[in-house]
Enzyme design. Structure first.
Site, short mmCIF file in Angstrom:
data_model
loop_
_atom_site.label_atom_id
_atom_site.label_comp_id
_atom_site.label_asym_id
_atom_site.label_seq_id
_atom_site.Cartn_x
_atom_site.Cartn_y
_atom_site.Cartn_z
CE LYS A 309 -1.92 1.87 -9.63
NZ LYS A 309 -0.49 1.60 -9.61
CG ASP A 346 1.43 -1.69 -10.17
OD1 ASP A 346 1.58 -1.46 -11.39
OD2 ASP A 346 0.76 -0.94 -9.43
P1 NAP Z 1 1.38 6.00 -2.99
O1 NAP Z 1 0.47 4.87 -2.68
O2 NAP Z 1 0.88 7.39 -2.91
O3 NAP Z 1 2.67 5.85 -2.03
C1 NAP Z 1 3.67 6.81 -2.04
C2 NAP Z 1 4.80 6.36 -1.11
O4 NAP Z 1 5.88 7.24 -1.33
C3 NAP Z 1 4.44 6.42 0.37
O5 NAP Z 1 5.11 5.39 1.02
C4 NAP Z 1 4.98 7.78 0.78
O6 NAP Z 1 5.43 7.81 2.11
C5 NAP Z 1 6.20 7.90 -0.10
N1 NAP Z 1 6.52 9.28 -0.38
C6 NAP Z 1 5.73 10.18 -1.01
N2 NAP Z 1 6.36 11.37 -1.10
C7 NAP Z 1 7.56 11.21 -0.49
C8 NAP Z 1 8.66 12.08 -0.24
N3 NAP Z 1 8.65 13.35 -0.68
N4 NAP Z 1 9.73 11.59 0.41
C9 NAP Z 1 9.75 10.32 0.83
N5 NAP Z 1 8.75 9.45 0.65
C10 NAP Z 1 7.66 9.89 -0.02
O7 NAP Z 1 1.98 5.87 -4.48
P2 NAP Z 1 2.22 4.52 -5.30
O8 NAP Z 1 1.02 4.18 -6.09
O9 NAP Z 1 2.78 3.52 -4.39
O10 NAP Z 1 3.33 4.99 -6.35
C11 NAP Z 1 4.65 5.29 -5.94
C12 NAP Z 1 5.47 5.64 -7.17
O11 NAP Z 1 5.62 4.51 -8.02
C13 NAP Z 1 4.84 6.74 -8.02
O12 NAP Z 1 5.86 7.60 -8.47
C14 NAP Z 1 4.27 5.98 -9.21
O13 NAP Z 1 4.23 6.77 -10.37
C15 NAP Z 1 5.30 4.86 -9.35
N6 NAP Z 1 4.74 3.72 -10.06
C16 NAP Z 1 5.35 3.38 -11.23
C17 NAP Z 1 4.87 2.31 -11.93
C18 NAP Z 1 5.54 1.93 -13.22
O14 NAP Z 1 4.91 1.24 -14.01
N7 NAP Z 1 6.78 2.32 -13.43
C19 NAP Z 1 3.77 1.56 -11.46
C20 NAP Z 1 3.19 1.94 -10.23
C21 NAP Z 1 3.69 3.02 -9.53
P3 NAP Z 1 4.48 8.27 3.33
O15 NAP Z 1 3.85 7.01 3.85
O16 NAP Z 1 5.44 8.89 4.29
O17 NAP Z 1 3.49 9.25 2.77
#
Ligand code: NAP
Length: 518
Positions: A309, A346
């Site tokens: 992304k 998103d």
């Molecule tokens: P990302 O860019 O990798 O960001 C992940 C975030 O989650 C970071 O802030 C990270 O914190 C935090 N995190 C990861 N593991 C963690 C843990 N064990 N405990 C606490 N915080 C944690 O991912 P993203 O693209 O933003 O996506 C995040 C989630 O949203 C994913 O599950 C994705 O599948 C979901 N999502 C869903 C949709 C939908 O259509 N429903 C759309 C987009 C995303 P740190 O900074 O500390 O690493």
């Protein structure tokens, strides 16, 4: 196609073969023919993989009876030798004898590998060809290379179809296969496709590039080649019978991609709105590979998912200001001049479900996380006048995002003192039945709790929110809204939201049921 000494195809086959040939495998003859009987009404074109039977000869009387019952069925008899990737351990002579008997029992086509042809006399093959249309086949289980040279070798043996199957190790291998089909299918009757997860493009689009037909499996468990798609999916998800030169191509690109629900939801929307387009899951191991396909196929639009992304941004010709601010793109449009434009839907995925429930102006919203999805939420909600708070495991990205979006960060220990209209989980915590929750029950003080995680449909976090008396918004709503916005950007039509939600809900329920059985 070589047509001497008689036009075998005309003798044995209907004028136009169906586009999909379903490969049937079984462990005994009765099962093989029972399956074929169950399939033939919807799938008049079948391949009997005789090499999967311990004693293939025992199937012959049943094959004869099958044709008495279903004279309109068209069947390829295949008894691939183990040395060519099949399961038959007999000699070349016994393979040819078996295929000859299968032809006598009614099979209109027989498949013989180039390796077998190299080992037998020309007359043996021609004798077989006088009984059934001959498919001369070649399978490369390692890569996609030297396709014209392979065909040149195969042409030493007159045949009715030349089947050239390779393995896609990149998405661009599909381009190689389709260029080969486009160039050579005027002169020969060809069947061509790439095996492997990355070969999906050629399995769906190969027929429009010149492949006479393609192969499908009965079910996911009964694949006869890696990456084979089920006949049901080829027909109802990818609408292969309707694919033509005008069909626009869209896809979701990521790594991994196999479990993406985007093809189901998007193909449903395209079919429902009568858009002549198909949407494919593209396993992109490198962005350059993906971009070559975008140019060459061409691909008209892409959904971009993990891990690309952010990385995709530098390859785009332009992005809207909102996407630039977020620094992540999940939607690409390829304009007619080939330029690539990036968007982020998103944000719509977060904002739309919320504005359907509460007035956003002045709403107090806590976003958990500071990654790409959190950024889309924070900027989108700020633009709608919300008061946004950010809590992230690592403070620095949260502080940076808060500065950029004019939001506020909070500390976890302060949570119990604070109340919110909405808490949004934008972390992956709780995914895939991990049973984890980003907050403890007593930390949830909100009217609404929105979890972006959608697999499982009801996460531990949502259960805890319910127990605290909060209304819940499941991640599936975000998934459908962000997809709906992509659909609108690509087609200019309103998205069929209800149908999209229905198919993705069913797919998720099926996934949960399947996981429970394991
Ligand atoms: P990302 O860019 O990798 O960001 C992940 C975030 O989650 C970071 O802030 C990270 O914190 C935090 N995190 C990861 N593991 C963690 C843990 N064990 N405990 C606490 N915080 C944690 O991912 P993203 O693209 O933003 O996506 C995040 C989630 O949203 C994913 O599950 C994705 O599948 C979901 N999502 C869903 C949709 C939908 O259509 N429903 C759309 C987009 C995303 P740190 O900074 O500390 O690493």
């Amino acid at each position: 196609m070589n047509s001497s000494p008689a036009n075998f195809v005309q003798r044995f086959l209907p004028l136009r073969l169906p586009r999909v040939c379903v490969a049937v495998i079984a462990s005994d003859p009765a099962q093989l023919l029972d399956k074929a009987e169950g399939l033939v009404r919807d799938n008049p074109f079948l391949e009997f993989r005789l090499d999967y039977l311990p004693k293939p000869g025992l199937a012959l009387p049943r094959i004869r009876s099958f044709f008495e019952m279903f004279p309109h069925a068209v069947v390829i008899a295949t008894c691939r030798r183990a040395t060519s990737g099949g399961k038959f351990r007999g000699s070349v002579a016994s393979q040819l004898e078996l295929l000859s008997k299968a032809a006598a029992a009614g099979c209109q086509l027989v498949d013989v590998e180039l390796q077998t042809a190299l080992k037998c006399k020309g007359e043996q093959l021609q004798k077989l060809r006088s009984r059934a249309a001959l498919i001369l086949s070649f399978h490369d289980f390692h890569g996609t290379k030297k396709l014209p040279e392979t065909l040149e070798k195969m042409r030493n043996y007159p045949a009715d179809f030349y089947k050239v199957v390779s393995t896609a190790t990149t998405l661009t291998d599909n381009v190689t296969m389709m260029k080969f089909l486009e160039k050579e299918s005027d002169r020969h009757s060809l069947v061509g496709l790439c095996m492997g997860e990355q070969g999906i493009i050629s399995r769906v689009l190969g027929v429009r590039a010149g492949s006479a037909f393609t192969f499908a499996s009965v079910s996911e468990e009964e694949r006869t080649a890696p990456g084979q798609v089920t006949a049901q999916d080829l027909r109802s998800v990818y609408r292969i019978e309707q694919v033509d030169v005008a069909t626009r191509v869209y896809g979701v690109a990521g790594d991994p991609i196999a479990h993406s629900l985007s093809p189901i939801i998007m193909n449903t929307a395209l079919r429902r709105e009568n858009v002549n387009a198909v949407y494919l899951a593209l396993h992109a191991k490198a962005l350059k590979d993906l971009l070559t396909c975008v140019r060459e196929i061409p691909i008209h639009g892409l959904s971009i998912t993990m891990p690309y992304k952010e990385a995709i941004l530098k390859y785009l010709d332009n992005t809207d200001s909102h996407t630039t601010k977020i620094g992540a793109c999940n939607t690409i449009v390829r304009a007619q001049d080939g330029k690539l434009y990036g968007f982020n839907t998103d944000t719509a995925g977060v904002v739309r479900p919320l504005e359907q429930r509460i007035p956003l102006e002045g709403a107090r919203i806590l976003v958990l996380g500071a990654g790409g999805a959190a950024r889309a939420a924070v900027f989108g909600l700020k633009e709608r006048g919300c008061e946004v708070f950010i809590l992230n495991r690592t403070p620095a990205p949260a502080q940076k995002l808060a500065r950029q979006a004019k939001a506020r960060t909070i500390k976890r220990q302060d949570l119990r003192k604070l109340a919110f209209d909405v808490i949004v989980n934008a972390t992956p915590v709780g995914m895939s039945n991990s049973g984890e929750s980003p907050l403890h029950e007593n930390e949830i003080n909100a009217k609404y709790v929105f979890d972006m995680v959608y697999d499982p449909p009801e996460t531990r976090f949502l259960k805890a929110a319910k127990a605290r008396g909060a209304q819940i918004i499941p991640g599936i709503e975000m998934f459908v809204h962000q997809a709906a916005r992509q659909f609108e950007i690509w087609t200019g039509k309103p998205a069929p939201w209800d149908d999209m939600l229905r198919v993705v809900t069913i797919a998720l329920q099926e996934r949960v049921a399947k996981a429970a059985k394991k």
